[in-house]
Write a protein that holds these residues in place. Structure first.
Motif, PDB file in Angstrom:
ATOM      1  N   MET A  35       0.838  -1.187   0.000  1.00 36.45           N
ATOM      2  CA  MET A  35       0.000   0.000   0.000  1.00 36.45           C
ATOM      3  C   MET A  35       0.881   1.248   0.000  1.00 36.45           C
ATOM      4  O   MET A  35       1.849   1.336   0.742  1.00 36.45           O
ATOM      5  N   THR A  36       0.560   2.192  -0.843  1.00 38.78           N
ATOM      6  CA  THR A  36       1.313   3.440  -0.882  1.00 38.78           C
ATOM      7  C   THR A  36       0.631   4.462   0.008  1.00 38.78           C
ATOM      8  O   THR A  36      -0.581   4.527   0.112  1.00 38.78           O
ATOM      9  N   GLU A  37       1.444   5.283   0.622  1.00 36.67           N
ATOM     10  CA  GLU A  37       0.957   6.286   1.559  1.00 36.67           C
ATOM     11  C   GLU A  37       1.192   7.666   0.961  1.00 36.67           C
ATOM     12  O   GLU A  37       2.298   7.981   0.519  1.00 36.67           O
ATOM     13  N   LEU A  38       0.147   8.497   0.949  1.00 36.06           N
ATOM     14  CA  LEU A  38       0.304   9.864   0.458  1.00 36.06           C
ATOM     15  C   LEU A  38       1.143  10.667   1.443  1.00 36.06           C
ATOM     16  O   LEU A  38       1.074  10.476   2.653  1.00 36.06           O
ATOM     17  N   CYS A  39       1.928  11.578   0.908  1.00 36.47           N
ATOM     18  CA  CYS A  39       2.788  12.408   1.741  1.00 36.47           C
ATOM     19  C   CYS A  39       1.936  13.386   2.551  1.00 36.47           C
ATOM     20  O   CYS A  39       1.027  14.033   2.002  1.00 36.47           O
ATOM     21  N   PRO A  40       2.206  13.537   3.836  1.00 38.33           N
ATOM     22  CA  PRO A  40       1.445  14.471   4.674  1.00 38.33           C
ATOM     23  C   PRO A  40       1.592  15.931   4.253  1.00 38.33           C
ATOM     24  O   PRO A  40       0.810  16.772   4.689  1.00 38.33           O
ATOM     25  N   CYS A  41       2.569  16.249   3.401  1.00 43.56           N
ATOM     26  CA  CYS A  41       2.812  17.644   3.037  1.00 43.56           C
ATOM     27  C   CYS A  41       1.781  18.216   2.082  1.00 43.56           C
ATOM     28  O   CYS A  41       1.767  19.414   1.821  1.00 43.56           O
TER      29      CYS A  41
ATOM     30  N   THR B 131       1.140  17.359  -1.269  1.00 44.60           N
ATOM     31  CA  THR B 131       1.394  17.392  -2.712  1.00 44.60           C
ATOM     32  C   THR B 131       0.582  16.367  -3.488  1.00 44.60           C
ATOM     33  O   THR B 131       0.560  16.400  -4.703  1.00 44.60           O
ATOM     34  N   LYS B 132      -0.041  15.432  -2.790  1.00 43.76           N
ATOM     35  CA  LYS B 132      -0.772  14.315  -3.385  1.00 43.76           C
ATOM     36  C   LYS B 132       0.165  13.317  -4.053  1.00 43.76           C
ATOM     37  O   LYS B 132      -0.260  12.484  -4.851  1.00 43.76           O
ATOM     38  N   LYS B 133       1.444  13.389  -3.739  1.00 45.66           N
ATOM     39  CA  LYS B 133       2.426  12.398  -4.197  1.00 45.66           C
ATOM     40  C   LYS B 133       2.590  11.351  -3.104  1.00 45.66           C
ATOM     41  O   LYS B 133       2.268  11.585  -1.943  1.00 45.66           O
ATOM     42  N   ASN B 134       3.127  10.210  -3.491  1.00 43.90           N
ATOM     43  CA  ASN B 134       3.454   9.193  -2.493  1.00 43.90           C
ATOM     44  C   ASN B 134       4.567   9.712  -1.604  1.00 43.90           C
ATOM     45  O   ASN B 134       5.497  10.368  -2.087  1.00 43.90           O
ATOM     46  N   TYR B 135       4.472   9.375  -0.330  1.00 45.42           N
ATOM     47  CA  TYR B 135       5.504   9.795   0.629  1.00 45.42           C
ATOM     48  C   TYR B 135       6.886   9.365   0.158  1.00 45.42           C
ATOM     49  O   TYR B 135       7.846  10.136   0.231  1.00 45.42           O
ATOM     50  N   SER B 136       7.003   8.149  -0.377  1.00 44.60           N
ATOM     51  CA  SER B 136       8.307   7.629  -0.817  1.00 44.60           C
ATOM     52  C   SER B 136       8.876   8.413  -1.995  1.00 44.60           C
ATOM     53  O   SER B 136      10.089   8.396  -2.219  1.00 44.60           O
ATOM     54  N   ASP B 137       8.024   9.111  -2.746  1.00 47.12           N
ATOM     55  CA  ASP B 137       8.474   9.910  -3.897  1.00 47.12           C
ATOM     56  C   ASP B 137       8.529  11.400  -3.587  1.00 47.12           C
ATOM     57  O   ASP B 137       8.846  12.197  -4.462  1.00 47.12           O
ATOM     58  N   CYS B 138       8.188  11.777  -2.365  1.00 48.10           N
ATOM     59  CA  CYS B 138       8.080  13.198  -2.035  1.00 48.10           C
ATOM     60  C   CYS B 138       9.061  13.566  -0.921  1.00 48.10           C
ATOM     61  O   CYS B 138      10.216  13.882  -1.207  1.00 48.10           O
TER      62      CYS B 138
ATOM     63  N   VAL C 206      -3.098  18.156  10.672  1.00 53.28           N
ATOM     64  CA  VAL C 206      -4.238  18.023   9.774  1.00 53.28           C
ATOM     65  C   VAL C 206      -3.857  18.305   8.323  1.00 53.28           C
ATOM     66  O   VAL C 206      -4.329  17.638   7.417  1.00 53.28           O
ATOM     67  N   GLY C 207      -3.008  19.301   8.083  1.00 53.85           N
ATOM     68  CA  GLY C 207      -2.667  19.606   6.706  1.00 53.85           C
ATOM     69  C   GLY C 207      -1.804  20.848   6.566  1.00 53.85           C
ATOM     70  O   GLY C 207      -1.683  21.648   7.490  1.00 53.85           O
ATOM     71  N   LEU C 208      -1.209  20.973   5.398  1.00 52.75           N
ATOM     72  CA  LEU C 208      -0.324  22.088   5.080  1.00 52.75           C
ATOM     73  C   LEU C 208      -0.829  22.770   3.817  1.00 52.75           C
ATOM     74  O   LEU C 208      -1.140  22.102   2.822  1.00 52.75           O
ATOM     75  N   GLU C 209      -0.887  24.098   3.862  1.00 52.08           N
ATOM     76  CA  GLU C 209      -1.241  24.889   2.685  1.00 52.08           C
ATOM     77  C   GLU C 209      -0.111  25.870   2.421  1.00 52.08           C
ATOM     78  O   GLU C 209       0.262  26.651   3.292  1.00 52.08           O
ATOM     79  N   ILE C 210       0.460  25.804   1.228  1.00 47.94           N
ATOM     80  CA  ILE C 210       1.465  26.781   0.819  1.00 47.94           C
ATOM     81  C   ILE C 210       0.698  27.954   0.222  1.00 47.94           C
ATOM     82  O   ILE C 210      -0.006  27.813  -0.775  1.00 47.94           O
ATOM     83  N   VAL C 211       0.812  29.119   0.844  1.00 51.74           N
ATOM     84  CA  VAL C 211       0.076  30.306   0.419  1.00 51.74           C
ATOM     85  C   VAL C 211       0.812  31.015  -0.708  1.00 51.74           C
ATOM     86  O   VAL C 211       0.211  31.418  -1.704  1.00 51.74           O
ATOM     87  N   ASN C 212       2.139  31.143  -0.560  1.00 49.06           N
ATOM     88  CA  ASN C 212       2.925  31.885  -1.542  1.00 49.06           C
ATOM     89  C   ASN C 212       4.394  31.531  -1.394  1.00 49.06           C
ATOM     90  O   ASN C 212       4.853  31.219  -0.295  1.00 49.06           O
ATOM     91  N   THR C 213       5.113  31.569  -2.487  1.00 48.44           N
ATOM     92  CA  THR C 213       6.571  31.429  -2.445  1.00 48.44           C
ATOM     93  C   THR C 213       7.184  32.556  -3.263  1.00 48.44           C
ATOM     94  O   THR C 213       6.616  32.980  -4.274  1.00 48.44           O
ATOM     95  N   GLU C 214       8.312  33.052  -2.795  1.00 49.93           N
ATOM     96  CA  GLU C 214       9.078  34.050  -3.535  1.00 49.93           C
ATOM     97  C   GLU C 214      10.517  33.577  -3.572  1.00 49.93           C
ATOM     98  O   GLU C 214      11.091  33.247  -2.531  1.00 49.93           O
ATOM     99  N   GLU C 215      11.065  33.559  -4.760  1.00 55.74           N
ATOM    100  CA  GLU C 215      12.408  33.023  -4.989  1.00 55.74           C
ATOM    101  C   GLU C 215      12.457  31.594  -4.431  1.00 55.74           C
ATOM    102  O   GLU C 215      11.470  30.885  -4.497  1.00 55.74           O
ATOM    103  N   GLY C 216      13.607  31.163  -3.950  1.00 57.17           N
ATOM    104  CA  GLY C 216      13.708  29.830  -3.371  1.00 57.17           C
ATOM    105  C   GLY C 216      13.792  28.703  -4.373  1.00 57.17           C
ATOM    106  O   GLY C 216      13.609  27.539  -4.012  1.00 57.17           O
TER     107      GLY C 216
END
Length: 161
Positions: free
Chosen positions: A1-7, A9-16, A75-85
């Motif tokens: 069973m694959t587990e979604l990454c808690p971050c 992204t909707k990617k598998n944890y193993s790929d994220c 519960v979850g993470l929301e990225i609001v904005n990124t600048e540079e990086g």
């Protein structure tokens, strides 16, 4: 069973985030931000410390961070904005909202995080609360005792208010 990454992204944890937490280097400040969130969900204070800039690491209280992480239900993470990086940058900011529960009560941590790249590796440098922006109306505010804007002739509070 694959587990979604808690971050989130909707990617598998193993790929994220798992490769980063296992020692791979983040390509972007946002990737590091996401992996640090996951480390908090895992109560992985070694990762939190190792990805914190040495210039500001003395400000990090690992005991307090561990207490916060272990007493929270993440519960979850929301990225609001990124600048540079991005991969070619030397600094970046990530604004995020982390949702969690403490004693069943929903909480939110909203932060503007600063990241720096040193010797090709991203580090969390510092964070602050985002500035609140004042809301400005395009039209004048309708008072409770003003005539209703619908044209009924009644006071706003007795009509649409």
């Amino acid at each position: 069973m694959t587990e979604l990454c808690p971050c989130g992204t909707k990617k598998n944890y193993s790929d994220c985030c798992e490769p980063l937490i296992s020692g791979a280097k983040a390509d972007t400040a946002e990737q590091l931000m996401r992996s640090r969130y996951v480390a908090y969900t895992q109560i992985n204070m070694d990762y939190i410390e190792s990805t914190h800039d040495k210039a500001t690491r003395s400000e990090l209280d690992l005991d307090v961070a561990k207490q916060w992480a272990s007493s929270s239900e993440w519960v979850g993470l929301e990225i609001v904005n990124t600048e540079e990086g991005l991969a070619g940058d030397e600094k970046g900011t990530v604004e995020f909202k982390a949702q969690y529960r403490v004693n069943g009560e929903r909480q939110q941590h909203h932060e503007l995080s600063e990241f720096v790249k040193k010797d090709g590796e991203w580090f969390y440098h510092d964070g602050k609360m985002p500035e609140l922006k004042q809301v400005r109306r395009d039209a004048p505010k309708v008072g409770r005792n003003d005539p209703c804007s619908c044209g009924s002739g009644k006071k706003f509070k007795k009509c649409c208010g």
